[in-house]
Design an enzyme around this catalytic site. Sequence first.
Site, PDB file in Angstrom:
ATOM      1  N   SER A 167      -9.613   1.815   3.131  1.00 36.30           N
ATOM      2  CA  SER A 167      -8.735   2.546   2.244  1.00 36.30           C
ATOM      3  C   SER A 167      -7.760   1.671   1.458  1.00 36.30           C
ATOM      4  O   SER A 167      -7.191   2.130   0.477  1.00 36.30           O
ATOM      5  CB  SER A 167      -7.947   3.570   3.058  1.00 36.30           C
ATOM      6  OG  SER A 167      -7.120   2.901   3.995  1.00 36.30           O
ATOM      7  N   SER A 173      -9.764  -0.490   7.133  1.00 40.43           N
ATOM      8  CA  SER A 173      -9.135  -0.434   5.830  1.00 40.43           C
ATOM      9  C   SER A 173      -8.457  -1.688   5.320  1.00 40.43           C
ATOM     10  O   SER A 173      -7.967  -1.666   4.215  1.00 40.43           O
ATOM     11  CB  SER A 173      -8.169   0.745   5.712  1.00 40.43           C
ATOM     12  OG  SER A 173      -7.970   1.413   6.882  1.00 40.43           O
ATOM     13  N   LYS A 208       0.849  -1.202   0.000  1.00 35.11           N
ATOM     14  CA  LYS A 208       0.000   0.000   0.000  1.00 35.11           C
ATOM     15  C   LYS A 208       0.881   1.248   0.000  1.00 35.11           C
ATOM     16  O   LYS A 208       1.940   1.261   0.629  1.00 35.11           O
ATOM     17  CB  LYS A 208      -0.894  -0.030   1.249  1.00 35.11           C
ATOM     18  CG  LYS A 208      -2.001   1.012   1.277  1.00 35.11           C
ATOM     19  CD  LYS A 208      -2.853   0.827   2.539  1.00 35.11           C
ATOM     20  CE  LYS A 208      -3.945   1.879   2.653  1.00 35.11           C
ATOM     21  NZ  LYS A 208      -4.743   1.688   3.885  1.00 35.11           N
TER      22      LYS A 208
END
Lengths: 497, 533
Positions: free
Chosen positions: A154, A178, A79
């Site tokens: 997210s 997330s 990420k």
Amino acid sequence: MELHELSISQLGSLIKNKEVSIPKLTRYMLDRIEKLDSAYGCYITVAEEKAMEQAADVQARLDGGNLDSPLAGIPMAVKDNICTKGILTTCASRMLYNFIPPYDAHVVGKLYENGAILLGKVNMDEFAMGSSTESSYFKKTFNPLDTERVPGGSSGGAAAAVASGEAIYCLGSYTGGSIRQPAAFCGCVGIKPTYGLVSRFGLVAYASSFDQVGPLTRTVSDCAMVLGAIAGHDPMDATSTRKRIPDYTKALVQDVRGLRIGIPGEFVDDSVDEDIRNAVFKAIQVFSEQGAECKEISIPVMEYVVPTYYIIALAEASSNLARYDGVKYGYRTSEYKDLIDMCKRTRSEGFGTEVKRRILLGTYVLSSGYFDAYYKKALKARTIISREFGRAFEECDIIMGPVAPTTAYKIGEKINDPLKMYMEDIFTVPANITGLPALAIPAGIDRNNMPIGLQLIGKRFDESTIFRAGYTFEQTIGSNWTSSRMNNQVNNQVKNK
Amino acid sequence: MILGKEGLDGRTNDFKGKIMVTGGKTKDTGGDVKNPGGDLKDLGGNTGDYEAVIGLEVHAELSTKTKIFCSCTTEFGGLPNTHCCPVCTGMPGVLPVLNSRVVEYAIRAGLAANCSVSLFTKQDRKNYFYPDIPKGYQISQYDLPVCKNGYIEIDPGNGERENETGKKKIRIQRIHIEEDAGKLLHSEDGTCSFIDYNRAGVPLIEIVTEPDISSAGEARVFLEKLRSMLLYVGVSDCKMEEGSLRCDVNISVKPRGRTELGERVEIKNLNSFRAVYRAIEVEIARQESIIRAGGTISRETRRWDDTRGESIQMRSKEDVHDYRYFPEPDIPPLTIKEDFVERIKASLPELPWERKDRYIQEYGLPEYDAEIITSSRELADFFEEAAVKAAGKGVNIKMVSNWVIRELMRLLNDRNASVEDAKFPAGHLVKLLKIVDEGTINIPTAKKVFEEIFDTGKDPEHIVKEKGLEVLNDEEFLRGIVEKVIGDNPSSVSDYKKGKEKALGFLMGQVMKETRGKADPQVARRLLLEELK
Ligand SMILES: [Zn+2]
């Protein structure tokens, strides 16, 4: 099956038996990204050259007998809020559009030690603030199972990359929901480890007392393997545990006999989509048949969970994001009168709407005159919520429920309704507030063929038990049972594009 | 303390000299030298219609090897941005890890200042924007400082004596730990700003007093005491010129006798004790004249301009900062074990005031001498080593202290050196004094020899032998010289015989000249008088 459909251990044995070389596998994955990513938008940065270099290097280490890890040679992605030395780390924000960290996050270093191959950096909501990956400054990510829908957030880019086979696994970060929510939306497995199990060093801070790094994978055993590699004490993170990390792969046994699973009534009430509720009921049936003891419990504080979480998280965020002032790195406005003006303009132009909204809210709840009414009260609520979960764990070993009240929704459906968006986090946030570990696993599909996520919350540092339960569930209903169907679905989406 | 009348007899300068010594190698901190009269004015002050209520916030950089949250060096200087890393420059994703030495040092300072130590303490974030703080917040302590409720006793001189011993307690409200900021530099044409993060993350303690101080003189005496204490316990080098000791002042003036406090004004940017002293004087006068004119004092922050000798408003009450303090989530709260505190307590050295009392009792030093010698730990160590040796050799200890205060400190100032740099052992001084005592050399020669000892570290006996400096007291030899001088200077001889006493001095000088200063003055004088009869 094609290479990208295989699990970590399957690929591992291919590599070990020299049926596929690491450079070849890496090349295959890079080609796949090249082919698919315009359709899904998973990646912000593809580190092609570095990945190939790494592949050659790891192959050499492996051939030289200097490497013994199940993760050796397995291509993965990280990420974009996890720092990677020499590779752009943007947090999907204009503010860090050009930021190249001079250091690796602890978790990245750990994966490199294990011979992991970094394919690139995956998309996310800006500074991890969102539940749909729609707030990224750079691009939207589409759910590979239905490109009209969001991948969750997210860590949406991470979940989509795993689901579409653009990475074998990903590292995501968890602040609200997330990891688990995008895992659920994309039919993947994801774990939010106990707070303190995994070092946060190099994870760009959103809400420091909640943030954790965790893997997104296709199977429970992949998840256990990756977590085992990244967990453990880091002297650079004062909040990281000194506990000895158990071998999570030992927990991968199909046995839940005598396990006490509590299902809070609040997790399956009317606010939850009917298909999802039914999936939870089916899971109760599966676990009961396997010898677990399922019972209804009650967590009456559930209605305070989301406000409590948001007050504390946004307070911390408002402070954590103060360092982006245009002075040291990242975006700086082009015209300004003086230092203060430069800082103001930089922040106004560098942050997106949702980030600015959260900074304002967080600043507000910490302001003198409001501090007691909001922040201090939220801290008290956090203690009460933790206590209630603690009490619930006296009568059960696992708390089970859905990951989210809905499955993946349409792009644009909630982006203009922040409150609705925040409520997406209702079932994922409790584990966050309490620091408890929670595993998300696929548990069927809804009427639109979209995956449903089941959540297993464990006791502090008891990841092993939720892995055991998750593994049992996965094995019972058929290993990778969504996988082949998923692959077809993914391929259809690409054809339609 | 010397702030009585003694301040006028020139010894004030010596005292300031001492500050230079303790402050290291600089002349800056002794600033008050030019203003000795100020002491008296101040001490007589506070007798008018108004009285001042003053509190200090002192920041001292701790002399730990590494910074508070990373392993960068705390060394002063270095090219800009060479003593920093991703942690102390606030890069994304980095985390602070508390240097336990910092906690230990803060506790040391706290125990020396009679504070109680918080066994449960935590860090908090103080949020504000300024480019010199790289994270947009400073990690500090808000409601659980590591030390609180202490005091330091001062002797305010002729000012208010609160009890029969003449001591006044200045209460310490709290001592907390925090990180220092970087340094912002601006180009001369104002078009460009630069930042140096070398100081960012250097550990600080902030020492906050209760508003117990009532004059500029008291403030300075307190600061001197605090500094010598911090130096003694070895937690800070207290170099004001390097910014490792800084002070903000809160002042409010009220009509004498009124119990409720006036609005307080904070004064920042005070870079020397002299600046603190002057800024307080000026601010008291400013507030007094406003009140006298019927005005009211409003709460504000002012910045001291040392060259202009006045303060300028920085912030008014309206734009007072809301720092939005909240617990630092990256650093778990700290539980301090009692035996840790006990261990630190046991390791504390004798404090300056304790040492001073002992020197008065044990060595019979006058209070003034004891005060000066104990103001610096190194100086006191030097003196004590000399004193022990002196006792063994039968050298008068008062003589030792005189030589330390006069000669040693003069040379230290002259050479801009500190005691730690001294090349010679304290024993050399004692040897020298022993030689003087035995009459082998005279005092003026001894001073020259001491200078050579100071510069070269050579043994005084060697110097004396090498240069043939022994006193000439061989009467036979000296009588010959005296006879020669009398023969060579008939006019002076006749002047003397006419009753001009001055002529004797001239003749004495001639004897000394002939002997290159080595003649024993007493013997020479006696012989001269005999021959002149
Ligand atoms: Zn550093």
